[in-house]
Write a protein that holds these residues in place. Structure first.
Motif, PDB file in Angstrom:
ATOM      1  N   ASP A  35       0.866  -1.183   0.000  1.00 49.74           N
ATOM      2  CA  ASP A  35       0.000   0.000   0.000  1.00 49.74           C
ATOM      3  C   ASP A  35       0.900   1.230   0.000  1.00 49.74           C
ATOM      4  N   VAL A  36       1.053   1.841  -1.176  1.00 50.16           N
ATOM      5  CA  VAL A  36       1.968   2.987  -1.276  1.00 50.16           C
ATOM      6  C   VAL A  36       1.409   4.214  -0.546  1.00 50.16           C
ATOM      7  N   MET A  37       0.097   4.262  -0.345  1.00 51.32           N
ATOM      8  CA  MET A  37      -0.515   5.384   0.379  1.00 51.32           C
ATOM      9  C   MET A  37      -0.034   5.420   1.825  1.00 51.32           C
ATOM     10  N   LYS A  38       0.168   4.246   2.420  1.00 46.37           N
ATOM     11  CA  LYS A  38       0.639   4.188   3.806  1.00 46.37           C
ATOM     12  C   LYS A  38       2.077   4.671   3.929  1.00 46.37           C
ATOM     13  N   HIS A  39       2.810   4.625   2.831  1.00 49.80           N
ATOM     14  CA  HIS A  39       4.202   5.089   2.841  1.00 49.80           C
ATOM     15  C   HIS A  39       4.336   6.531   2.360  1.00 49.80           C
ATOM     16  N   GLY A  40       3.213   7.205   2.125  1.00 49.17           N
ATOM     17  CA  GLY A  40       3.248   8.620   1.764  1.00 49.17           C
ATOM     18  C   GLY A  40       3.262   8.904   0.279  1.00 49.17           C
ATOM     19  N   TYR A  41       3.002   7.900  -0.567  1.00 48.49           N
ATOM     20  CA  TYR A  41       2.969   8.110  -2.020  1.00 48.49           C
ATOM     21  C   TYR A  41       1.537   7.964  -2.517  1.00 48.49           C
ATOM     22  N   LEU A  79       4.610   5.327 -10.903  1.00 49.01           N
ATOM     23  CA  LEU A  79       5.103   5.584 -12.252  1.00 49.01           C
ATOM     24  C   LEU A  79       5.815   4.359 -12.791  1.00 49.01           C
ATOM     25  N   GLY A  80       6.067   4.335 -14.110  1.00 50.09           N
ATOM     26  CA  GLY A  80       6.538   3.107 -14.759  1.00 50.09           C
ATOM     27  C   GLY A  80       8.025   3.003 -15.010  1.00 50.09           C
ATOM     28  N   LYS A  81       8.883   3.768 -14.316  1.00 51.07           N
ATOM     29  CA  LYS A  81      10.324   3.698 -14.583  1.00 51.07           C
ATOM     30  C   LYS A  81      10.930   2.461 -13.928  1.00 51.07           C
ATOM     31  N   GLY A  82      11.823   1.798 -14.647  1.00 52.78           N
ATOM     32  CA  GLY A  82      12.545   0.659 -14.080  1.00 52.78           C
ATOM     33  C   GLY A  82      11.877  -0.676 -14.352  1.00 52.78           C
ATOM     34  N   GLN A  83      12.466  -1.717 -13.758  1.00 51.62           N
ATOM     35  CA  GLN A  83      11.986  -3.077 -13.968  1.00 51.62           C
ATOM     36  C   GLN A  83      11.475  -3.661 -12.659  1.00 51.62           C
ATOM     37  N   LEU A  84      10.496  -4.558 -12.779  1.00 52.80           N
ATOM     38  CA  LEU A  84       9.975  -5.279 -11.617  1.00 52.80           C
ATOM     39  C   LEU A  84      10.475  -6.711 -11.679  1.00 52.80           C
ATOM     40  N   PRO A  85      10.844  -7.324 -10.560  1.00 56.39           N
ATOM     41  CA  PRO A  85      11.216  -8.751 -10.589  1.00 56.39           C
ATOM     42  C   PRO A  85       9.997  -9.604 -10.914  1.00 56.39           C
ATOM     43  N   GLU A  86      10.247 -10.761 -11.474  1.00 54.20           N
ATOM     44  CA  GLU A  86       9.155 -11.646 -11.885  1.00 54.20           C
ATOM     45  C   GLU A  86       8.532 -12.316 -10.667  1.00 54.20           C
ATOM     46  N   GLN A  87       7.903 -11.507  -9.853  1.00 51.16           N
ATOM     47  CA  GLN A  87       7.242 -12.010  -8.659  1.00 51.16           C
ATOM     48  C   GLN A  87       5.948 -11.221  -8.500  1.00 51.16           C
ATOM     49  N   PRO A  88       4.804 -11.891  -8.407  1.00 49.98           N
ATOM     50  CA  PRO A  88       3.535 -11.162  -8.344  1.00 49.98           C
ATOM     51  C   PRO A  88       3.421 -10.313  -7.072  1.00 49.98           C
ATOM     52  N   VAL A  89       2.794  -9.152  -7.225  1.00 51.74           N
ATOM     53  CA  VAL A  89       2.616  -8.242  -6.103  1.00 51.74           C
ATOM     54  C   VAL A  89       1.309  -7.470  -6.322  1.00 51.74           C
ATOM     55  N   ILE A  90       0.602  -7.213  -5.239  1.00 47.56           N
ATOM     56  CA  ILE A  90      -0.622  -6.407  -5.314  1.00 47.56           C
ATOM     57  C   ILE A  90      -0.266  -4.998  -4.834  1.00 47.56           C
ATOM     58  N   VAL A  91      -0.480  -4.015  -5.690  1.00 48.23           N
ATOM     59  CA  VAL A  91      -0.112  -2.641  -5.368  1.00 48.23           C
ATOM     60  C   VAL A  91      -1.377  -1.814  -5.212  1.00 48.23           C
ATOM     61  N   LYS A  92      -1.481  -1.117  -4.079  1.00 44.88           N
ATOM     62  CA  LYS A  92      -2.617  -0.227  -3.840  1.00 44.88           C
ATOM     63  C   LYS A  92      -2.128   1.207  -3.970  1.00 44.88           C
ATOM     64  N   ALA A  93      -2.801   1.986  -4.812  1.00 45.40           N
ATOM     65  CA  ALA A  93      -2.426   3.391  -4.988  1.00 45.40           C
ATOM     66  C   ALA A  93      -3.630   4.172  -5.483  1.00 45.40           C
ATOM     67  N   ARG A  94      -3.495   5.492  -5.462  1.00 46.81           N
ATOM     68  CA  ARG A  94      -4.589   6.338  -5.949  1.00 46.81           C
ATOM     69  C   ARG A  94      -4.527   6.467  -7.467  1.00 46.81           C
ATOM     70  N   TYR A  95      -3.297   6.540  -8.016  1.00 45.17           N
ATOM     71  CA  TYR A  95      -3.125   6.684  -9.467  1.00 45.17           C
ATOM     72  C   TYR A  95      -2.033   5.735  -9.950  1.00 45.17           C
ATOM     73  N   PHE A  96      -2.212   5.219 -11.176  1.00 48.11           N
ATOM     74  CA  PHE A  96      -1.194   4.414 -11.857  1.00 48.11           C
ATOM     75  C   PHE A  96      -1.021   4.968 -13.262  1.00 48.11           C
ATOM     76  N   THR A  97       0.217   5.024 -13.738  1.00 49.38           N
ATOM     77  CA  THR A  97       0.398   5.352 -15.147  1.00 49.38           C
ATOM     78  C   THR A  97       0.177   4.073 -15.947  1.00 49.38           C
TER      79      THR A  97
END
Length: 179
Positions: A133-139, A143-161
């Motif tokens: 939950d990126v909201m709990k960390h102050g974000y 945004l889409g810069k960089g690479q994600l490791p091949e491991q599933p993750v659930i991301v909670k945010a207000r906005y996604f690009t």
């Protein structure tokens, strides 16, 4: 009675700090400027005290402070302080100071928000995924810069690009919009 200890001694006046008692030039009594250095002593014997021959030295002949900015001091205000008087722009009732600020985080920094221990725990479990939950960390926005490791993750945010959403879904994760 005092010698027998039946009553308390009379109260003493205010006591100065020790360093003031040791150096008399620092005491509050000596904080004034020395009289012999004042301009008044220097001007003794000069009839008008440096105020000119004609007219008396009156208190505030032009008014105190910024008096007369639109009247008898107008030339000075227009010349040296243009735009001092009046209003400009529109009023904003109920101004929200940080209403348009959206703290962002990139996709490659997402895993840094949770501990490596949690990441290792979910590496072996394939049917579950960690929730970040990126909201709990102050974000607010991912945004889409960089690479994600091949491991599933659930991301909670207000906005996604668009890029961020594609990368998270490509890793097998999910994007959850939070108000």
């Amino acid at each position: 009675i005092l010698a027998q200890g039946l009553c308390s001694p009379p109260p003493q006046g205010p006591k100065f700090p020790d360093f003031l008692e040791k150096s008399p030039e620092l005491s509050p009594q000596n904080s004034k400027m020395t009289a012999r250095f004042k301009k008044n002593r220097h001007m003794r014997g000069h009839i008008s005290n440096g105020r000119g021959r004609i007219g008396k030295h009156r208190k505030h002949p032009g008014g105190c402070g910024n008096a007369g900015g639109q009247h008898h001091h107008r030339i000075n205000f227009d010349k040296y302080h243009p735009g001092y008087f009046g209003k400009v722009g529109m009023r904003n009732f109920h101004l929200v100071k940080h209403g348009k600020i959206i703290p962002t985080i990139n996709v490659d920094q997402l895993w840094g928000l949770i501990t490596p221990k949690v990441r290792e725990h979910y590496k072996s479990i394939t049917d579950k995924a960690p929730v970040i939950d990126v909201m709990k960390h102050g974000y607010m926005k991912v945004l889409g810069k960089g690479q994600l490791p091949e491991q599933p993750v659930i991301v909670k945010a207000r906005y996604f690009t668009k890029e961020a959403e594609e990368k998270i879904k490509a890793a097998g994760g999910a994007c959850v919009l939070v108000a």
